[in-house]
Scaffold this motif. Structure first.
Motif, PDB file in Angstrom:
ATOM      1  N   HIS A   1      -8.952  10.032   3.273  1.00 39.61           N
ATOM      2  CA  HIS A   1     -10.486   9.157   2.036  1.00 39.61           C
ATOM      3  C   HIS A   1     -10.736   7.392   2.424  1.00 39.61           C
ATOM      4  CE1 HIS A   1     -14.204   8.538   0.242  1.00 39.61           C
ATOM      5  NE2 HIS A   1     -12.794   7.587  -0.615  1.00 39.61           N
ATOM      6  N   MET A   2      -9.194   7.052   2.235  1.00 41.47           N
ATOM      7  CA  MET A   2      -8.476   5.543   2.855  1.00 41.47           C
ATOM      8  C   MET A   2      -8.732   5.115   3.848  1.00 41.47           C
ATOM      9  SD  MET A   2      -5.424   5.418  -0.130  1.00 41.47           S
ATOM     10  CE  MET A   2      -5.453   6.630  -1.575  1.00 41.47           C
ATOM     11  N   PHE A   3      -8.316   6.413   4.534  1.00 39.12           N
ATOM     12  CA  PHE A   3      -7.750   5.608   6.212  1.00 39.12           C
ATOM     13  C   PHE A   3      -8.762   6.442   7.059  1.00 39.12           C
ATOM     14  CE2 PHE A   3      -3.934   4.646   4.135  1.00 39.12           C
ATOM     15  CZ  PHE A   3      -4.018   3.201   4.289  1.00 39.12           C
ATOM     16  N   PHE A   4      -9.309   7.495   7.170  1.00 34.80           N
ATOM     17  CA  PHE A   4     -10.447   8.540   8.526  1.00 34.80           C
ATOM     18  C   PHE A   4     -11.458   8.504   7.776  1.00 34.80           C
ATOM     19  CE2 PHE A   4      -5.580   9.306   8.771  1.00 34.80           C
ATOM     20  CZ  PHE A   4      -5.479   9.618   9.931  1.00 34.80           C
ATOM     21  N   LYS A   5     -12.384   9.489   8.361  1.00 31.83           N
ATOM     22  CA  LYS A   5     -13.682   9.736   8.345  1.00 31.83           C
ATOM     23  C   LYS A   5     -14.161   9.714   7.037  1.00 31.83           C
ATOM     24  CE  LYS A   5     -14.289  12.444  11.731  1.00 31.83           C
ATOM     25  NZ  LYS A   5     -14.989  13.053  12.952  1.00 31.83           N
ATOM     26  N   ASN A   6     -13.802  11.006   6.450  1.00 26.92           N
ATOM     27  CA  ASN A   6     -14.034  11.456   5.375  1.00 26.92           C
ATOM     28  C   ASN A   6     -13.167  11.587   4.936  1.00 26.92           C
ATOM     29  OD1 ASN A   6     -13.515  14.574   6.152  1.00 26.92           O
ATOM     30  ND2 ASN A   6     -15.258  14.380   7.302  1.00 26.92           N
ATOM     31  N   ASP A   7     -12.550  12.291   2.946  1.00 26.03           N
ATOM     32  CA  ASP A   7     -11.512  13.248   2.616  1.00 26.03           C
ATOM     33  C   ASP A   7     -11.157  14.468   3.516  1.00 26.03           C
ATOM     34  OD1 ASP A   7     -14.076  14.325   1.890  1.00 26.03           O
ATOM     35  OD2 ASP A   7     -13.215  14.108  -0.140  1.00 26.03           O
TER      36      ASP A   7
ATOM     37  N   ARG B   1       0.994  -1.378   0.177  1.00 26.85           N
ATOM     38  CA  ARG B   1      -0.505  -0.154   0.103  1.00 26.85           C
ATOM     39  C   ARG B   1       1.245   0.908   0.098  1.00 26.85           C
ATOM     40  NH1 ARG B   1      -5.598   1.747   1.108  1.00 26.85           N
ATOM     41  NH2 ARG B   1      -5.928  -0.050   0.518  1.00 26.85           N
ATOM     42  N   ARG B   2       2.349   1.451   0.340  1.00 29.04           N
ATOM     43  CA  ARG B   2       3.020   2.293   1.088  1.00 29.04           C
ATOM     44  C   ARG B   2       3.538   2.771  -0.531  1.00 29.04           C
ATOM     45  NH1 ARG B   2       7.833   3.813  -0.700  1.00 29.04           N
ATOM     46  NH2 ARG B   2       8.714   5.444  -0.017  1.00 29.04           N
ATOM     47  N   ASN B   3       3.784   1.808  -1.485  1.00 24.32           N
ATOM     48  CA  ASN B   3       4.413   1.585  -2.557  1.00 24.32           C
ATOM     49  C   ASN B   3       3.587   2.051  -3.666  1.00 24.32           C
ATOM     50  OD1 ASN B   3       7.131   0.945  -1.985  1.00 24.32           O
ATOM     51  ND2 ASN B   3       6.592  -0.706  -2.418  1.00 24.32           N
TER      52      ASN B   3
ATOM     53  N   GLU C   1      -0.125  10.234  -3.745  1.00 28.46           N
ATOM     54  CA  GLU C   1      -1.405  10.465  -3.015  1.00 28.46           C
ATOM     55  C   GLU C   1      -1.688  11.458  -2.716  1.00 28.46           C
ATOM     56  OE1 GLU C   1      -5.048   9.407  -2.915  1.00 28.46           O
ATOM     57  OE2 GLU C   1      -4.383   7.695  -3.660  1.00 28.46           O
ATOM     58  N   SER C   2      -2.462  12.441  -2.249  1.00 20.55           N
ATOM     59  CA  SER C   2      -2.645  13.379  -2.073  1.00 20.55           C
ATOM     60  C   SER C   2      -3.275  13.138  -0.326  1.00 20.55           C
ATOM     61  CB  SER C   2      -3.928  14.579  -2.903  1.00 20.55           C
ATOM     62  OG  SER C   2      -5.665  13.484  -2.853  1.00 20.55           O
ATOM     63  N   VAL C   3      -2.939  14.178  -0.054  1.00  8.89           N
ATOM     64  CA  VAL C   3      -3.855  14.083   1.563  1.00  8.89           C
ATOM     65  C   VAL C   3      -5.148  13.963   1.669  1.00  8.89           C
ATOM     66  CG1 VAL C   3      -4.227  15.910   3.694  1.00  8.89           C
ATOM     67  CG2 VAL C   3      -1.990  16.204   2.453  1.00  8.89           C
TER      68      VAL C   3
END
Length: 310
Positions: free
Chosen positions: A122-128, A106-108, A115-117
């Motif tokens: 969006h991937m790991f927290f509750k919203n983008d 995933r890191r690669n 990838e943007s902030v």
């Protein structure tokens, strides 16, 4: 519950008392314990009883020790830290995933995709938008994954204040000077603003420099000088301008960029000594000793250039 509350609960446990601040005054954690465990609230502080000791050891002590060890190990224990419990838990999971290899693919992918902030959020927290404005949390993620998430603002071009016949370029840490065009245009200074730490784009500036000398203007604090060092990796002949503004107290101005190793000013807050001549080195040491900083906008561009070339 955020780190301020977590740390305060531990201080209540170890010291028997903790001063009330704005966060604790509104904290549901302290309000709940105040009702359930008879924590006494005075005019300026909370105090605890023996019931609290038993409950804290059962419910909170292990988490505090885990969080404190992790945050210290990652160099994140700063006065302005406001991570909440879920954020810290997630950072610990990220660290473990990188260490055991489960997140390396995933890191690669994140690095390859630039990838943007907001994409990461969006991937790991509750919203983008969760990470918007959370600089310390973004920095921690970048460090753990060894990547640089692309800022939500444009990363791909410079903001430039042009003039008719430029004789030099000044790379500015902040955008303030680009809004004050009289002095630069009257003196043939072309100003560039890359966006603080967003300097990867400087690798592509060789042709647009047109052979002009280039200088760096920024805040003289830990962050501003670190940005200079990063920019110099991209532009090897970048020259650091000596400030002429008046220094200010970091505490009095509620400034967030804090010097490292204040007990040992000769360590230059972890900066690279070889990049600073004697005059600049002495100024950095003086600022660390006084716990001061010098704002970029408090300087005079013309005077800095004249002093450098005199």
């Amino acid at each position: 519950m955020n780190w301020v509350e977590i740390k305060a609960l531990h201080k209540l446990y170890t010291n028997g008392e903790v001063k009330i601040n704005q966060t604790l005054d509104k904290s549901p954690v302290f309000k709940n314990h105040q009702n359930a465990l008879e924590i006494e609230r005075g005019r300026k502080s909370f105090t605890r009883n023996d019931i609290f000791l038993e409950v804290y050891e059962r419910r909170y002590l292990k988490d505090y020790e885990k969080y404190a060890a992790f945050l210290e190990g990652e160099g994140l224990l700063k006065p302005q830290l406001r991570f909440n419990k879920n954020d810290i838990d997630l950072l610990i999971q990220f660290k473990q995933g990188i260490a055991n290899g489960s997140l390396l693919t995933r890191r690669n992918e994140l690095e390859e995709a630039q990838e943007s902030v907001r994409g990461f959020s969006h991937m790991f927290f509750k919203n983008d938008k969760y990470l918007d404005g959370k600089t310390l949390l973004i920095d921690a993620i970048n460090t753990i994954f060894d990547i640089t998430l692309v800022d939500n603002k444009s990363q791909q071009y410079l903001y430039v204040l042009q003039c008719k016949d430029p004789n030099l370029i000044i790379l500015c840490e902040n955008g303030n000077f680009l809004n004050r065009d009289k002095i630069p245009r009257a003196n043939g200074y072309e100003l560039w603003y890359a966006g603080g730490r967003n300097i990867p784009k400087l690798e592509y500036t060789h042709q647009i420099r047109r052979g002009l000398p280039i200088y760096y203007s920024g805040d003289w604090d830990k962050d501003g000088l670190e940005i200079f060092e990063l920019a110099k990796q991209k532009i090897s002949d970048l020259k650091l301008l000596l400030p002429n503004g008046i220094s200010k107290s970091i505490n009095a101005t509620d400034h967030k960029s804090l010097w490292k190793y204040p007990e040992a000013p000769e360590r230059l807050s972890g900066l690279k000594p070889k990049l600073y001549n004697e005059e600049k080195t002495l100024l950095i040491i003086e600022l660390i000793k006084k716990n001061h900083w010098i704002t970029e906008e408090g300087n005079n561009l013309k005077v800095m250039i004249e002093n450098y070339n005199s």
